[in-house]
Write a protein that holds these residues in place. Sequence first.
Motif, short mmCIF file in Angstrom:
data_model
loop_
_atom_site.label_atom_id
_atom_site.label_comp_id
_atom_site.label_asym_id
_atom_site.label_seq_id
_atom_site.Cartn_x
_atom_site.Cartn_y
_atom_site.Cartn_z
N GLY A 1 -65.13 29.00 130.93
CA GLY A 1 -65.80 29.36 129.68
C GLY A 1 -67.21 28.84 129.67
N ASP A 2 -67.69 28.47 128.49
CA ASP A 2 -69.08 28.02 128.41
C ASP A 2 -69.23 26.52 128.25
OD1 ASP A 2 -69.86 30.62 128.78
OD2 ASP A 2 -70.15 31.04 126.66
N GLU A 3 -68.10 25.78 128.14
CA GLU A 3 -68.24 24.32 128.01
C GLU A 3 -68.54 23.69 129.36
OE1 GLU A 3 -64.41 22.53 127.07
OE2 GLU A 3 -63.43 24.46 127.31
N PRO A 4 -69.47 22.72 129.37
CA PRO A 4 -69.89 22.10 130.63
C PRO A 4 -68.75 21.42 131.37
CG PRO A 4 -71.34 21.45 128.82
CD PRO A 4 -70.22 22.21 128.22
N ALA A 5 -68.96 21.18 132.64
CA ALA A 5 -67.94 20.53 133.47
C ALA A 5 -67.69 19.11 133.01
CB ALA A 5 -68.41 20.53 134.93
N THR A 6 -66.42 18.72 133.02
CA THR A 6 -66.03 17.33 132.76
C THR A 6 -64.99 16.96 133.81
OG1 THR A 6 -64.12 17.93 131.41
CG2 THR A 6 -66.22 17.65 130.25
N THR A 7 -64.67 15.68 133.87
CA THR A 7 -63.67 15.24 134.85
C THR A 7 -62.26 15.67 134.45
OG1 THR A 7 -63.59 13.10 133.75
CG2 THR A 7 -65.04 13.31 135.65
N GLU A 8 -62.07 16.14 133.20
CA GLU A 8 -60.76 16.70 132.82
C GLU A 8 -60.62 18.12 133.35
OE1 GLU A 8 -62.32 14.78 130.08
OE2 GLU A 8 -61.07 13.26 131.05
N LEU A 9 -61.73 18.82 133.43
CA LEU A 9 -61.68 20.23 133.83
C LEU A 9 -61.72 20.44 135.33
CD1 LEU A 9 -64.10 21.56 131.08
CD2 LEU A 9 -61.75 22.35 131.41
N ALA A 10 -62.41 19.55 136.05
CA ALA A 10 -62.62 19.78 137.48
C ALA A 10 -62.87 18.45 138.19
CB ALA A 10 -63.83 20.69 137.68
N ASN A 11 -62.68 18.46 139.50
CA ASN A 11 -62.94 17.25 140.29
C ASN A 11 -64.43 17.17 140.61
OD1 ASN A 11 -62.77 14.98 141.87
ND2 ASN A 11 -61.81 16.02 143.61
N VAL A 12 -65.17 16.61 139.64
CA VAL A 12 -66.61 16.40 139.78
C VAL A 12 -66.91 14.95 139.41
CG1 VAL A 12 -67.32 18.77 139.27
CG2 VAL A 12 -66.96 17.17 137.38
N ASP A 13 -68.16 14.57 139.52
CA ASP A 13 -68.69 13.30 139.03
C ASP A 13 -68.38 12.08 139.90
OD1 ASP A 13 -70.51 12.29 137.31
OD2 ASP A 13 -69.06 11.70 135.77
#
Length: 424
Positions: free
Chosen positions: A312-324
């Motif tokens: 969707g349009d909400e920015p990436a977070t560590t709950e949504l994807a393996n980033v950071d």
Amino acid sequence: MLEEARERTLLLIGPLNEQDLHLQHDSLMSPVIWDLGHIAHFEELWLTRNLDGPVEFVEMPGMYNPFENPRRVRGTLALPTLTECRAEMEEIRARVLERLRSADLEDGNKLLRDGYVYAMVAQHEYQHNETILQTLQLKSGEPYRAPRRIRLPSAPAVVPNDGAMVRFPGGRVTIGTDDRTEAYDNERPRHAVALEPFWIDAHPVTNGAYLAFIEAGGYETRAWWSAAGWQWLEDARVQAPKYWQRGAGGWSTRSMDFVEHVDPAKPVCHVCYYEADAFARWAGKRLPTENEWEAAASWDPVAGRARFYPWGDEPATTELANVDQLSFGTARVGAYSRNVSPIGCYGMIGDVWEWTSSDFSGYPGFVSYPYREYSETFFGNEYKVLRGGSWATRPGAIRNTFRNWDYPMRRQIFSGFRCARSEP
Ligand SMILES: [Fe+2]
């Protein structure tokens, strides 16, 4: 944003001593202290000098100019000690924050409007954090003691339908963005593209699938490789992804100070473009173009519009994807159930950058802004585009339209891939 970016930089370098910071651990990478000085001087250029004086639309001159001092010579520069460097970073930051108090973000000035130049500088620091992590993975001496602060969600050890594909119906889509608050010049302008229908892997290619390629003699079979790829392979003489090691108990791999058996359910990482391309040919597939990749990540065929992120349009977070960064490794595919695009592609943001078959070039109507050396200098057929960010990417430096690029032989980057196929 600036303070949070700096906190992260300091957290990452926390475990390093003076020698770790000054050593050139690999000819591909800068000494970490150079990255620190470069981050600070880039900030000084854009958030003090260029806001007041005549704008210098170039990189800053001197020791921290990446073109004057290519990576391989940075170990020979008279770089400051950490104490000196920290003092300089703080002195610059104080002037930047002072200048920010009177900055008019509704100014007609394109640099200031909506805080663009501040977002650019924060993003630059995020990107250098990932570069620093590439260096730390290559670190000589004791392995880097990674500050693991994120626990990866659990996922099944077996990938259901490894290699399964989803269909993109084709048609007219929009690629890129007109955003001027955070997007780079190379993501603009948004433009329409007509795509043929195609199929694309629902997940990034896993270690398990890649292992099958190795065991099928993938590295010994000329037929799977392009001419340039085979030439690379003859010079590089590798037989597996970088950081894989074969022992009595099978293959293991290392992320910083953590060694584990190669997990068949995790995406393959640290492969170059040539390896990705050879795997795809072996699998009877090909790499996606970057337009196909972006359409598969962003296009909502029902709504007839592109999303900023797969979910969707909400920015990436560590709950949504393996980033950071702070997971310090890849997660098993399927671990993030909401990280799925409208057509059903999982894991397009985070874990591993994904190679595409496209050369890095400007979109139709491209205008360099605010300096040529970010993107335009690199346009041409030498570089391949990578998409989607990795576990080592900060959330503020990734979105569906974000374009990364590198030489096709590079594999110290956190790079994997997924395959595509044209409809018969
Ligand atoms: Fe830079």
